[in-house]
Motif scaffolding. Structure first.
Motif, short mmCIF file in Angstrom:
data_model
loop_
_atom_site.label_atom_id
_atom_site.label_comp_id
_atom_site.label_asym_id
_atom_site.label_seq_id
_atom_site.Cartn_x
_atom_site.Cartn_y
_atom_site.Cartn_z
N PHE A 98 -1.54 7.67 2.27
CA PHE A 98 -2.26 8.42 3.25
C PHE A 98 -2.08 7.70 4.60
O PHE A 98 -2.99 8.00 5.55
N GLY A 99 -1.43 6.65 4.79
CA GLY A 99 -1.26 5.75 6.01
C GLY A 99 -2.31 4.84 6.24
O GLY A 99 -3.21 4.69 5.66
N GLY A 100 -2.28 4.49 7.69
CA GLY A 100 -3.09 3.30 7.93
C GLY A 100 -4.13 3.66 9.00
O GLY A 100 -4.70 2.93 9.71
N LEU A 101 -4.10 4.91 9.34
CA LEU A 101 -4.91 5.42 10.68
C LEU A 101 -6.42 6.00 10.08
O LEU A 101 -6.21 6.96 9.30
N ILE A 102 -7.39 5.65 10.77
CA ILE A 102 -8.57 6.42 10.41
C ILE A 102 -9.43 6.57 11.63
O ILE A 102 -9.26 5.90 12.76
N SER A 103 -9.94 7.74 11.90
CA SER A 103 -10.69 7.94 13.08
C SER A 103 -12.08 8.35 12.56
O SER A 103 -12.49 8.80 11.52
N PHE A 104 -13.15 7.91 13.28
CA PHE A 104 -14.48 8.10 13.09
C PHE A 104 -15.34 8.13 14.16
O PHE A 104 -15.08 7.97 15.37
N GLU A 105 -16.86 8.73 14.14
CA GLU A 105 -17.71 8.53 15.13
C GLU A 105 -18.93 7.83 14.79
O GLU A 105 -19.03 7.82 13.55
N LEU A 106 -19.63 7.48 15.84
CA LEU A 106 -20.90 6.63 15.38
C LEU A 106 -22.09 7.74 15.47
O LEU A 106 -21.84 8.39 16.35
N LYS A 107 -23.08 7.53 14.41
CA LYS A 107 -24.44 8.29 14.57
C LYS A 107 -24.84 8.59 16.24
O LYS A 107 -25.07 9.50 16.67
N ASP A 108 -24.64 7.22 16.85
CA ASP A 108 -25.43 7.33 18.28
C ASP A 108 -24.37 7.66 19.21
O ASP A 108 -24.69 7.17 20.47
N GLY A 109 -23.47 7.83 19.06
CA GLY A 109 -22.30 8.71 19.92
C GLY A 109 -21.65 7.28 20.68
O GLY A 109 -21.42 6.23 20.09
N LEU A 110 -21.10 7.73 21.87
CA LEU A 110 -20.13 7.12 22.65
C LEU A 110 -20.46 5.63 22.70
O LEU A 110 -19.99 4.63 22.72
N GLU A 111 -21.86 5.46 23.49
CA GLU A 111 -22.14 4.10 24.07
C GLU A 111 -22.08 3.23 22.90
O GLU A 111 -21.78 2.15 22.89
N ALA A 112 -22.76 3.63 21.56
CA ALA A 112 -22.76 2.87 20.44
C ALA A 112 -21.24 2.75 20.06
O ALA A 112 -21.08 1.60 19.39
N GLY A 113 -20.40 3.47 20.05
CA GLY A 113 -18.87 3.45 19.63
C GLY A 113 -18.35 2.15 20.69
O GLY A 113 -17.62 1.26 20.06
N LEU A 114 -18.58 2.21 22.09
CA LEU A 114 -17.98 1.17 22.84
C LEU A 114 -18.54 0.05 22.61
O LEU A 114 -17.79 -1.02 22.67
N SER A 115 -19.60 0.07 22.13
CA SER A 115 -20.55 -1.27 22.16
C SER A 115 -20.12 -2.03 21.13
O SER A 115 -19.60 -3.28 20.78
N MET A 116 -19.78 -1.42 19.94
CA MET A 116 -19.24 -1.90 18.69
C MET A 116 -17.73 -2.21 19.02
O MET A 116 -17.57 -3.43 18.46
N MET A 117 -17.05 -1.52 19.60
CA MET A 117 -15.68 -2.00 19.90
C MET A 117 -15.59 -3.45 20.62
O MET A 117 -14.93 -4.46 20.33
N ASN A 118 -16.61 -3.44 21.64
CA ASN A 118 -16.76 -4.80 22.28
C ASN A 118 -17.16 -6.08 21.64
O ASN A 118 -16.97 -7.37 21.86
N LYS A 119 -17.92 -5.69 20.49
CA LYS A 119 -18.44 -6.83 19.53
C LYS A 119 -17.42 -7.28 18.46
O LYS A 119 -17.30 -8.38 18.00
N LEU A 120 -16.10 -6.61 18.22
CA LEU A 120 -15.24 -6.85 17.48
C LEU A 120 -14.67 -8.35 17.78
O LEU A 120 -14.47 -8.70 18.90
N GLU A 121 -14.32 -9.18 16.58
CA GLU A 121 -13.78 -10.53 16.92
C GLU A 121 -12.33 -10.72 16.48
O GLU A 121 -11.52 -11.31 17.01
#
Ligand SMILES: Cc1ncc(COP(=O)(O)O)c(C=O)c1O
Length: 396
Positions: free
Chosen positions: A311-334
């Motif tokens: 099934f490959g290595g790619l996953i797409s998803f959304e966060l319940k709280d939308g775009l802002e929550a998604g971008l903020s999550m991306m910024n917290k990744l280490e």
């Protein structure tokens, strides 16, 4: 394994390691030599003339062919089960040269609704400047494909799974429709690699790859490959490859050959890790709409099982709280890296609406299923618990 076909039906991993190069008799070099040369010396003026006229085999000039690049082409042709492969400077060089080779002014291209952003960009150039029209249609449905075919449709162009929604198109259906209507079918197989999916086996005509991704696998090169019938690709070699000139450099061909040797083992690990990460995301209270063909909840899971060997290595998803929550999550990744591209050993995460698909007008992007808040994760080959822990801490 040289150009002579082995009598033994070697398996994928063996072909990935050996096909295309036999240690050279002069030096015994195990690794493929990098023929870093622009031109090739003719033993006599007459031979030079014959090579130009196509009357005698032999190299002429690296824009027309190079031994290091040829070794790569032979390997990929064997893995995709095609007659011939042709290497290009990038995935977009491959896609544009193949499409330009197939159409002329007044023709029409029928495309899957869900395309890599720059492929969409190239279709817009063809339409605006060269009078080649295109239609995007939902190719999950046969009726929608056949009713979108026009008298002047010369190409059906698809991605499956589609970037980045992971929707799947039935390759058997596309191959059949192409044959019935005498339309050339072109499949972008970047997301799967030949280890997981071989569209030519389903009756499609041409496969294109951004070899930058899984084929290379290490995030250190840009390259493209097309695979299909020998006559067609030789025509491309001497027209839209030679005359536009988007050729692959010998050093990049060497890197690709090295990367492809481990393609199968890398893909197994990508698939294993991605399934675990997708299951984790699916069960996370802040996450919604996880798109991964390996999940039982994925609407086309059965079709995925039918035509894909993993099934490959790619996953797409959304966060319940939308775009802002998604971008903020991306910024917290280490550990996971915020970067476009995919298929690298490193896990990479990106936001299609503002990155890979920003050239697609919003209205069309939404029709493609790419919501503002959608995030795409290319799961690497790190320890899966480390990937999950990083996503977990970024979500909390
Ligand atoms: C599905 C797909 N096709 C084609 C391309 C273009 O490839 P390249 O960047 O090697 O030109 C990409 C790049 O991300 C892609 O994801």
């Amino acid at each position: 394994m040289s150009s002579k076909d082995s009598k033994q039906p070697y398996g994928f991993h063996t072909l990935a390691v050996h096909k295309g190069y036999e240690p050279d008799s002069q030096t015994g070099s195990l690794a493929l030599p990098i023929h870093q040369t622009s031109t090739f010396v003719f033993p006599s003026a007459e031979v030079g003339g014959k090579r130009f006229a196509g009357e005698e085999a032999g190299y002429v000039y690296s824009r027309l062919g190079n031994p290091t690049v040829a070794a790569l082409e032979e390997k990929v042709a064997a893995l995709e089960k095609g007659e011939k492969a042709l290497a290009f400077a990038s995935g977009m060089a491959a896609i544009s040269a193949i499409l330009l080779g197939l159409v002329r002014s007044g023709d029409h291209i029928l495309c899957s609704r869900g395309l890599y952003g720059c492929t969409f960009g190239f279709l817009s150039i063809l339409k605006d400047k060269f009078n080649v029209d295109y239609t995007l249609c939902d190719m999950r449905d046969e009726e929608s494909v056949t009713s979108s075919i026009q008298k002047n449709t010369k190409v059906i162009y698809i991605e499956t799974p589609m970037n980045p929604t992971m929707q799947i198109i039935d390759l058997t259906m596309i191959g059949r429709i192409g044959k019935e209507h005498q339309i050339t079918t072109v499949v972008d197989n970047t997301f799967m690699s030949p280890y997981l999916q071989r569209p030519l086996e389903y009756g499609c005509d041409v496969v294109v790859h951004s070899a930058t991704k899984y084929l290379g696998g290490h995030g250190d090169l840009i390259a493209g490959i097309a695979v299909g019938k020998e006559d067609f690709l030789e025509e491309i070699r001497f027209t839209t490859l030679k005359d536009i000139g988007g050729i692959l450099a010998p050093f990049d061909a060497f890197l690709l050959v090295r990367g492809i040797k481990t393609l199968g083992v890398r893909m197994d690990r990508h698939c294993q890790n991605a399934l675990e990460v997708a299951s984790f995301l699916e069960n996370h209270p802040k996450v919604t709409n996880v798109m991964y063909p390996g999940l039982k909840s994925f609407p086309q899971h059965e079709l995925a099982k039918k035509q894909m060997d993993g099934f490959g290595g790619l996953i797409s998803f959304e966060l319940k709280d939308g775009l802002e929550a998604g971008l903020s999550m991306m910024n917290k990744l280490e550990l996971l890296k915020r970067a476009v591209s995919l298929g690298d050993v490193d896990s990479l995460i990106q936001h299609p609406a503002s990155m890979t698909h920003s050239v697609v007008p919003k209205e069309e992007r939404i029709k493609m299923g790419i919501a503002d808040g959608l995030i795409r994760l290319s799961v690497g080959i790190e320890n899966v618990e480390d990937i999950i822990n990083d996503v977990q801490q970024a979500l909390s």
